[in-house]
Structures are given as structure tokens and as C-alpha cells.
Design an enzyme around this catalytic site. Sequence first.
Site, short mmCIF file in Angstrom:
data_model
loop_
_atom_site.label_atom_id
_atom_site.label_comp_id
_atom_site.label_asym_id
_atom_site.label_seq_id
_atom_site.Cartn_x
_atom_site.Cartn_y
_atom_site.Cartn_z
N GLN A 94 0.90 -1.28 0.16
CA GLN A 94 0.05 0.20 0.01
C GLN A 94 0.80 1.31 0.02
O GLN A 94 0.39 2.31 0.48
CB GLN A 94 -1.00 -0.03 1.00
CG GLN A 94 -2.03 -1.19 1.12
CD GLN A 94 -2.96 -0.44 0.11
OE1 GLN A 94 -3.29 0.53 -0.45
NE2 GLN A 94 -3.70 -1.51 -0.61
N SER A 95 2.05 1.25 -0.48
CA SER A 95 2.98 2.55 -0.54
C SER A 95 2.42 3.55 -1.26
O SER A 95 1.93 3.40 -2.63
CB SER A 95 4.24 1.85 -1.25
OG SER A 95 5.23 3.11 -1.50
N ASN A 96 2.39 4.67 -0.83
CA ASN A 96 2.00 5.99 -1.37
C ASN A 96 3.06 6.51 -2.60
O ASN A 96 2.57 6.76 -3.59
CB ASN A 96 1.71 7.33 -0.37
CG ASN A 96 0.69 6.95 0.48
OD1 ASN A 96 -0.42 6.35 0.07
ND2 ASN A 96 0.88 6.95 1.88
#
Length: 320
Positions: free
Chosen positions: A78-80
Site C-alpha cells: 500500500q505504498s503511497n
Amino acid sequence: MFGALRSLPSVPLGPGPTPVEELPRLRTALGGGPRLLVKRDDAIAFAFGGNKVRKMRLVAARAQEDGADTLITTGGVQSNHARVTAAAAAKLGLKCILVANGTAPEHPTGNALLDRLLGADVRYVASREARAPAMAAAAEEVRRSGGTPCVIPLGASTPLGAAAFVGAIAELGDQIDPPDVIIHATSSGATQAGLAAGCLLSGWATRVVGISADESAGSLERDIRGILSGLGPLLGFDAQRFAQVPVEIDDTFVGAGYGMPTAASREAIELLARTEALFLDPTYTAKAMAALVAYVRRGALAEKDTVLFWHTGGQVGLFA
Ligand SMILES: Cc1ncc(COP(=O)(O)O)c(C=O)c1O
């Protein structure tokens, strides 16, 4: 004042300055305390915004200058930062390979869904340690097929990424008087390095307080000091220019670990939504806001002070 900052090439990912807003209903809900402001990097229009867009404007420009045709980076599922890298690649007509540690989601949500929509080639590895070798292997594969890779380290937390936040302080200085305190989420370090260096170059006495999302204060400070020693030369100063910059980190709001909610982070998400219609993300900004709330409640911030919460985005994580 900011050295060579203005001569660093930048790609226009989303329009100019982000708003600075008062938080009067939050202040009332907390029973008073210092004046509270928010810097709305969550409102950057490009690809759902956030602090990673500021970094990507400079990092992608450098990649283009170097003739790269493929951006490669890494992060959690879920890395921005991974989402913003994939979005920049799409916008600039580049390819993108993301090395994500974790398992491939059966039904991608949040950032993982956006990565797929953006056309990124996502490769999953089992551990954080496996990320760097997997990126190196991907870069080699691109080279072998005649392409030019650009490997962007975790969080784009390089001196160039930090320079974007020196620029952010220049932007803030055109909007308001220097705040007494800036509070923000910190993790891979370049946001804090840039904010702290920008305050020093502006001659501000502002305290920059990073609220850790995962790492211990000691290891984060080491990372941030490493970034600062590269930032000096990048901006045309000597390597010692930022050696005396205070690096203030609070790692007591992490709770059970990265991305694991705490009672205080849950409360912060609801409080900000209900008082100011602002959305925090569970992993970074909710914990940073939990710290701000706790500081106000325990009287740790002076009533006469102006405290600015730097909203670093990540709200896509609410839908993960
Ligand atoms: C929403 C959000 N806030 C804050 C941070 C921390 O920024 P930095 O990695 O520059 O410390 C990140 C990324 O790690 C992020 O995605």
C-alpha cells in the site's frame, strides 16, 4: 537563500502552492491551546497527492535528464510512494516496475488498485530485505533489453527528494509568518530533512517535529543526517552546512508497528473528519495527528504558539 534549489529541474505534477488553513473547530474540540494550522499537501491535485508528489517532481525530472525509460522503486503493497511513482511514469510516458514487499492481493484496493490502473508492473517479494536485490535485478533486466532504468530508493528519500521540501518551506514562507512548530509524519526521512534544512536556510527558529510511523528515533535520525549531508552539496553548500540542524523525532506513537492502528490514531482520524472534514491516513498522518492531539491535551505546546500540521497525504490508505 536556498542555494541552487531554483536551478534543479522539475516536472509539473499538479499545480503550485498547497493551501494553508486554520483548524478552529479542532482547537475548540481540544479545549483551546495553540493556534492550529494545516498545510494541505493532501490536496495536491496529481494522483491523489501527498508528500511524495513534491519529491517526484524533482526525482522524475532527473530521471528524464538521465534518459531513463523505466522508473523502478519499492515499498509496501500500500505504498503511497509507489503509487506516485507509477502515476509519474504514466504521465511522462515511462514504464514503471514496483517491487512490493508482501503478498499479491486477490482483490487490489487503495494504492494497490491504483498501481494496477496506472499500468505498473508490480513484483512481490517476501521481505523488506529482498527489496533492494529485486530492484537491482529489475534494473539489470531493463538494461539487458536495451532500456535505461532509474532506480528510486525507498520513499525517494534522497537529497534530491529532501530538496523538494526545502522548496516547500520557501512556498510556506510566501504564505504565512514562520510557525513556531511544524508537526508531520516521518518514515524514510527526506520530508523531515528538507523541512528542517529549509527552516535553517530561511533563518526560522521553527521546531520541526517528526512523528515516526515505524522506525526508532535513533535510526531515523541517522537516516535524516545522512540525507542532510548530501543535501548541502546538492544545493551548492558544503557537506557540513546542515550538520547543526536539530532533528527532533518522537517515536512513541507507533504502537504495535507500521500500519497498525492505535486507539489514539483511530480517535485522530474521526476527530479530524468530524471537526474539519479532513481525512487522515491510518499509517502516517493519523499517528502524527495523534501526537499533536496528545501534546495539546498535556499542555506541551504553548498557548501563544502557532503549530502547523503538515498533512503529507496518504488518504488513499483509508480505502485499503
Ligand atoms: C502519507 C505519508 N506521510 C508521511 C510519509 C513520510 O515521509 P518520508 O518518507 O519522507 O519520511 C510518507 C512516506 O513514507 C507517507 O506516505
